[in-house]
Enzyme design. Sequence first.
Site, PDB file in Angstrom:
ATOM      1  CD  GLU A   1       3.096  -1.459  -1.045  1.00 43.06           C
ATOM      2  OE1 GLU A   1       3.381  -2.211  -1.456  1.00 43.06           O
ATOM      3  OE2 GLU A   1       2.207  -0.478  -1.457  1.00 43.06           O
TER       4      GLU A   1
ATOM      5  CB  CYS B   1       4.693  -4.436  -5.135  1.00 43.29           C
ATOM      6  SG  CYS B   1       5.343  -5.473  -6.557  1.00 43.29           S
TER       7      CYS B   1
ATOM      8  CE  LYS C   1       4.189   8.100 -16.135  1.00 40.92           C
ATOM      9  NZ  LYS C   1       5.308   8.436 -15.285  1.00 40.92           N
TER      10      LYS C   1
ATOM     11  CD  GLU D   1       2.765  -5.898  -9.447  1.00 35.59           C
ATOM     12  OE1 GLU D   1       2.420  -5.661  -8.208  1.00 35.59           O
ATOM     13  OE2 GLU D   1       3.947  -5.531  -9.871  1.00 35.59           O
TER      14      GLU D   1
END
Length: 476
Positions: free
Chosen positions: A387, A290, A182, A256
Site C-alpha cells: 500500500e 484505504c 484519539k 478497518e
Amino acid sequence: MTWDYAPAPESAELANLKPAYRPFVNGEFTDGAGEPLKTVNPATGEVLAEVGTAAQSDVDAAVVAARQAFEKTWGPMPGTERAKYLFRIARLIQERSRELAVLETLDNGKPIRESRDADLPTVAAHFFYHAGWADKLDYAGYGPDPKPLGVAGQIIPWNFPLLMLAWKIAPALATGNTVVLKPAETTPLTALVFAEICQQAELPPGVVNILPGAGDVGARIVDHDGIDKIAFTGSTDVGKQIQRRLAGTPKRLTLELGGKAANIVFDDAPLDQAVEGIVNGIFFNQGQVCCAGSRLLVQESIADELLDKLRYRVSTLRLGDPLDKNTDIGAINSATQLAKIRELADSGEAEGAHRWTSPCPIPERGFFFAPTVFSGVHQSMRIAREEIFGPVLSVLTFRTPDEAVAKANNTPYGLSAGIWTEKGSRSLAIANRLRAGVIWANTFNRFDPAAPFGGYRESGFGREGGRIGLEAYLDV
C-alpha cells in the site's frame, strides 16, 4: 485544449485558527499532562498551532468520566432523547461546515473542494443517519432489547480526520455508548473543534472525550481496563499489534485497515467514464485513501487506448494550494508519508516498470507529489503488492475474466474493488468472485452512511455504517 484558471483561494481566516488547543475531558478543555505537539500545514510546512496531549493520568480521567456518563446519564437515557443530541450535533456541523472544511484543509492538506463538497456533507449525514436509529434499535434485527457495550475507545487516522470521527462517534452514541477518542497526531484540530460542537449541543459531560497525542496515547487507550470496545482505523501493522494486545481479553474489537484495491476495466467498458472513475479512485485525497483503486487491471485489447486517455486526463489535474477552489491535488499529509511514497515509487522504476509522471509544476514549499502512473507492472513488484497511500497508480493487464479475478485477489488485502463493464451480468458474476468488502460497479469511492463499509483478511474485520454497523456497539 485545457483551461487556465485564475487563483480562487478560500480564506484561511474562516478556520478561526487558535494558537493552542487542549484535550477535552468530561465536558471541559483541560491542560493535558503530555508533551505538547505542534501540528503543521502540509502545504507550507509552517506550524499551525500547539496542541496539548494526554498522559496516562488524562486517559484515566477520560475513562472514568466516560464510565460515569455511561452508567448515570447516557446509557439509561431513552433513545428518543439521545437522538435529539445527535440531530443537534448534525445541524451544528452543517452550520459550521465552512469553518470545519477550511480547518481540515489547513491541517490535512486535502483540496478545499474535497473538504467542502465531500467530507463535511458526509460527516453531517452520518450523524443524521445514526440519530434516526437511536430510538429504533429494538427493530434493528438484534433482538427486542439490545444493550450498549459501555465505553468505546476509538483511534482514527489522518487521511479523513473529521469523517473518520463521525464514522466512529455517531454509531457509538446512537447505541448508548460513551467515547474516548484519539485523533491522529498530525491532524487533531477538527476533532477538538468537534468537542466545541459537543459543548454547543449541551451533550452531557463525559459522553465524548477527545485525547490528542501520538501512538503512546492510543496504546494507553487500547490497554485500559476501563474500556469495553476498541475501534481502530489505520495501518495493518498497527492493527495486528492491537489484535495481539487484546487477545484473551473480553474487549470487543473492530479494525478497518489498509488496502490495495483492484479497479478492473473490461473491453466493453465506457472508457471515458472509466477514466474519470480511475482518476477519482486513485487521486482523490492524493491517493491517501484505504480503499483507493491503486491497482488498475485493464483488458489487454484496450490497454493502449485507455492509457493514452488516462495520461491525458491526469495531465490536466491541477496540483497546488489546497485552499484554492481550482486545485485537484493537494499536499501529502506529512514529510514522513511523502518519503514513503517517494521510496515506493523509486522501487517501481528500479524493478522495471515504466514510470509516467504528470508534467504539472510542483510548489517549492510543502509536501507535494505529482500524480504518477506505472505501466508494465508485474505482480511481484512492490508497487503492485504494498500500500503506497499516495497518488501512484500501478497498471496491469489481463486477457480473460478468470485472469482478472486471479490477479485482483492476489493480495493479502481485501477492502474494496471496482468493475467497469456494460454487462450487468458480468458485474455481478465478477463481484461474487472478488474477495473484497466493498465493490463498486461503473463508479468508485461512493459512500453512504446507510451502506456498511469494511474488509477481509489484512484489511480488517467488522463493518461501519448501515444497520450492520450498529452491531459493533451492541451486546448481541
